[in-house]
Design an enzyme around this catalytic site. Structure first.
Site, PDB file in Angstrom:
ATOM      1  N   ASN A 151       2.690 -12.404   2.406  1.00 55.94           N
ATOM      2  CA  ASN A 151       4.018 -12.450   1.998  1.00 55.94           C
ATOM      3  C   ASN A 151       4.918 -11.986   3.217  1.00 55.94           C
ATOM      4  O   ASN A 151       6.195 -12.118   3.574  1.00 55.94           O
ATOM      5  CB  ASN A 151       4.215 -11.508   0.719  1.00 55.94           C
ATOM      6  N   GLU A 248      -2.838  -0.407   0.683  1.00 53.31           N
ATOM      7  CA  GLU A 248      -1.341  -0.507  -0.168  1.00 53.31           C
ATOM      8  C   GLU A 248      -1.588  -1.826  -0.721  1.00 53.31           C
ATOM      9  O   GLU A 248      -1.768  -2.765  -0.363  1.00 53.31           O
ATOM     10  CB  GLU A 248      -0.240  -0.709   1.015  1.00 53.31           C
ATOM     11  N   CYS A 282       5.019  -6.654  -3.394  1.00 53.66           N
ATOM     12  CA  CYS A 282       4.298  -5.642  -3.948  1.00 53.66           C
ATOM     13  C   CYS A 282       5.178  -4.593  -4.844  1.00 53.66           C
ATOM     14  O   CYS A 282       4.702  -4.148  -5.872  1.00 53.66           O
ATOM     15  CB  CYS A 282       3.240  -4.633  -3.108  1.00 53.66           C
ATOM     16  N   GLU A 460       1.992   4.501   4.479  1.00 51.14           N
ATOM     17  CA  GLU A 460       2.317   4.212   5.874  1.00 51.14           C
ATOM     18  C   GLU A 460       3.745   4.372   6.379  1.00 51.14           C
ATOM     19  O   GLU A 460       4.789   4.695   5.343  1.00 51.14           O
ATOM     20  CB  GLU A 460       2.240   2.381   5.673  1.00 51.14           C
TER      21      GLU A 460
END
Length: 499
Positions: A151, A248, A282, A460
Site C-alpha cells: 500500500n 507494524e 492500516c 517506527e
C-alpha cells in the site's frame, strides 16, 4: 512485452540481477496494463543477498558517522529529485491515487535519521566505585531483513531503511510482489548516492521468498509491515533465533464523534480517515462511533461524502480514489461486505463494485457506509483493508470507550469533541499507539508510530527509531592500579609474565 523481455527482479551487492525464481508480471490494477515482467528470487538468491549484506557489514559498521550522514543526505536529495518518478511508479503498481501521495517528503525520513545520528546517543553512568568510569554506547546489530507491504512501499521502507543504515547495519528488503519495481528503483538510487555495494539488497517474490529471508540464520533483526496473521508467523521465525523484531500490523481503528464536536470537521475527517487511499491503510478509521444525539446528522454527512468521491484513473489529478490494488483484495472486500449484509448490516452507501467505462478491467469498489453493525460481527472486529466503514451509535462516554477498545487491534484512534477535558480523558483511555484529537491520519517522521495488541510490536519514526536498529553496550574502565584479587595468585606468590 515478449517473453524474452524479462527484467531483473533482484538487487544484490550493488547491482540489478536476475532472480532464479518464477517470472512475475506486474500489472496496473486500474487497466490491466503490463508494467513490467521480472524474474523473482529463489532461496539461493536470498542466500546470496544475505551473504552480500554480511560481507558489506564488516566494512559498513566501521564507517564513521560523517560518512553515513553524507550518504543518507545524498540519498535524501536524490529522492527529492526523483519524487515524482517514484510516486508515478507506485501508482502504476498499486493504483493509489497520485493526489494522495506525499512524495516530496520521502527524503525527510533519511534526513531525520542523519540528524539523530549526530546527536549524543550514550550516557555516562555514576560508577559504584570511585576508580571506575562507565559509559554506554549504541552498536549495530548486523543484517536486517525488511519486509514491506504494497500500500505504501517507499514510505514504509524508508521508515526502516533510514535508521537501519544510519546505525551501520546492512539490509535485505523483500517488497510485496504487487509493488517490487519502486523498491528496486530506490535501491538503484541508493547506490548512486554512494551507499556501498551490499549495504542494501532487494529480493522480490512471493511469500516463500519472505519466509526464506526471515528464517535465514544470518539475519540478525527483522522489521515487518503487513497483516497480523503474517506478523505472527514472522514473530515465530524471529523467536527461533532470539532475534529482535518490530511488527507494524493491522488495525480496526475507531473514530469517536461526540455530540459537542464540530460536526462538519468531524464528518470530513472521518471520511478522509476511512476512504483515503481507498481504505488500504492500516490506520484507516474503519469504525465510526457516533453519539446518539448526532448520529443521523453524521451518518447523512458520511453518506454524502462517500457518494461524492470521484473514482477512476489514479494518475488523473481530478480523481479522488483509484482502484483496489489486486483482484484478490477486491474479492476479500466484496466477501466481507456481503457477509455483513447477510448478518443484518444495512448498506447506506456503496456496497458494490464500481464500473468505470474507460477502464473496464479496473478493480474499483464504491466507498461503502454500513449501519446496523453489531459488536459481535466479523466486520466490526476484522480489518477489511478497503473503503468500507461501519457507523455505530453510542449513548455515553464509557460506552464509546468500551466499543472503541472492543477489538484485538490497537493501532490508532480518533476523538472529535470541543471539550478539552473530555478529549484528554478519552485519549488516555483508548488502547491505541496513536490517538488523534479533532484530526485524523496525521503522520510525521519525528513522531513515533506503532501499535498495541495485535497491531504490532515496537515503534517506527520518532526520536527512538535508531534504538530499534541497535544494541546498547555498557563499557567499564578501571582508572585505578589495583585489581581486586579473587584468584589466589597473590597468596601463592605466582606472577603473570608477558612475553
Amino acid at each position: 512485452m515478449s517473453d524474452e523481455d524479462v527484467g531483473p527482479g533482484c538487487f544484490i551487492n550493488g547491482r540489478l540481477t536476475p532472480g532464479n525464481g518464477a517470472v512475475l508480471d506486474v500489472r496496473s490494477p486500474w487497466n490491466g496494463e503490463l508494467v513490467d515482467r521480472i524474474s523473482t528470487a529463489s532461496a539461493t538468491d536470498v542466500a546470496r543477498a544475505v551473504s552480500a549484506a554480511e560481507e558489506a557489514f564488516l566494512d559498513w559498521r566501521e564507517a564513521p558517522t560523517p560518512r553515513r550522514v553524507a550518504v543518507l543526505t545524498a540519498l535524501a536529495a536524490l529522492l527529492d529529485d526523483h519524487a515524482q518518478e517514484l510516486a508515478v511508479l507506485q501508482v502504476r503498481e498499486n493504483g493509489k491515487a497520485l493526489n494522495v501521495r506525499n512524495a516530496q517528503r520521502y527524503g525527510d525520513h533519511l534526513r531525520y535519521s542523519a540528524h539523530l545520528l549526530q546527536m549524543p546517543s550514550g550516557y555516562v553512568v555514576e560508577p559504584p566505585a570511585g576508580s571506575m568510569r562507565v559509559h554506554t554506547e549504541r552498536v549495530p546489530i548486523g543484517v536486517v531483513a525488511c519486509l514491506t507491504p504494497w500500500n505504501s512501499p517507499i514510505n514504509l521502507l524508508l521508515w526502516k531503511l533510514g535508521p537501519a543504515i544510519a546505525m551501520a547495519n546492512t539490509v535485505v528488503v523483500k517488497p510485496s510482489e504487487v509493488t517490487p519495481l519502486s523498491t528496486l528503483r530506490l535501491a538503484e538510487l541508493a547506490t548512486k548516492a554512494g551507499l556501498p555495494p551490499g549495504v542494501l539488497n532487494v529480493v522480490s517474490g512471493d511469500a516463500a521468498v519472505g519466509r526464506a529471508l526471515v528464517e535465514h540464520p544470518s539475519v540478525a533483526r527483522i522489521a515487518f509491515t503487513g497483516s497480523s496473521a503474517t506478523g505472527e508467523q514472522v514473530a515465530v521465525a524471529a523467536a527461533r533465533g532470539l532475534r529482535p523484531v518490530s511488527l507494524e500490523l493491522g488495525g480496526k481503528s475507531a473514530n469517536v464523534v461526540f455530540g459537542d464536536a464540530d460536526l462538519e470537521q468531524a464528518v470530513r475527517g472521518a471520511a478522509n480517515g476511512a476512504f483515503g487511499a481507498a481504505g488500504q491503510a492500516c490506520m484507516a478509521g474503519s469504525r465510526i462511533l457516533v453519539e446518539r444525539s448526532v448520529y443521523d446528522e453524521v451518518l447523512h454527512g458520511l453518506v454524502a461524502a462517500a457518494d461524492a468521491i470521484r473514482i477512476g484513473n489514479p494518475l488523473d489529478p481530478s480523481v479522488d480514489m483509484g482502484p483496489i490494488a489486486s483482484a484478490a483484495q477486491l474479492q476479500k472486500i466484496e466477501t466481507m461486505v456481503d457477509e455483513a449484509v447477510a448478518g443484518g448490516a444495512c448498506v447506506a452507501a456503496g456496497g458494490r463494485r464500481e464500473y468505470v467505462a474507460e477502464l473496464p478491467e479496473g478493480f474499483f469498489y464504491r466507498p461503502t457506509v454500513l449501519t446496523d453493525v453489531t459488536p459481535d460481527s466479523r466486520i466490526f472486529h476484522e480489518e477489511v483493508f478497503g473503503p468500507v466503514v461501519c457507523v455505530i451509535p453510542f449513548e455515553s462516554e464509557d460506552e464509546a470507550v468500551r466499543l472503541a477498545n472492543s477489538t484485538r487491534y490497537g493501532l490508532a484512534a480518533g476523538v472529535w469533541t470541543t471539550d478539552r477535558r473530555r478529549s484528554d480523558r478519552v485519549a488516555s483511555r483508548l488502547i491505541a499507539g496513536t490517538v488523534w484529537v479533532n484530526t485524523y491520519r496525521k503522520l510525521a517522521h519525528n513522531v513515533p508510530f506503532g501499535g498495541m495488541g495485535m497491531s504490532g510490536l515496537g515503534r517506527e519514526n520518532g526520536p527512538g527509531c535508531l534504538d530499534e536498529f541497535s544494541e546498547q553496550k555498557a563499557v567499564w574502565v578501571d582508572l585505578g592500579s589495583d585489581v581486586r584479587d579473587v584468584s589466589g595468585l597473590r597468596r601463592t606468590g605466582r606472577a603473570i609474565h608477558h612475553e
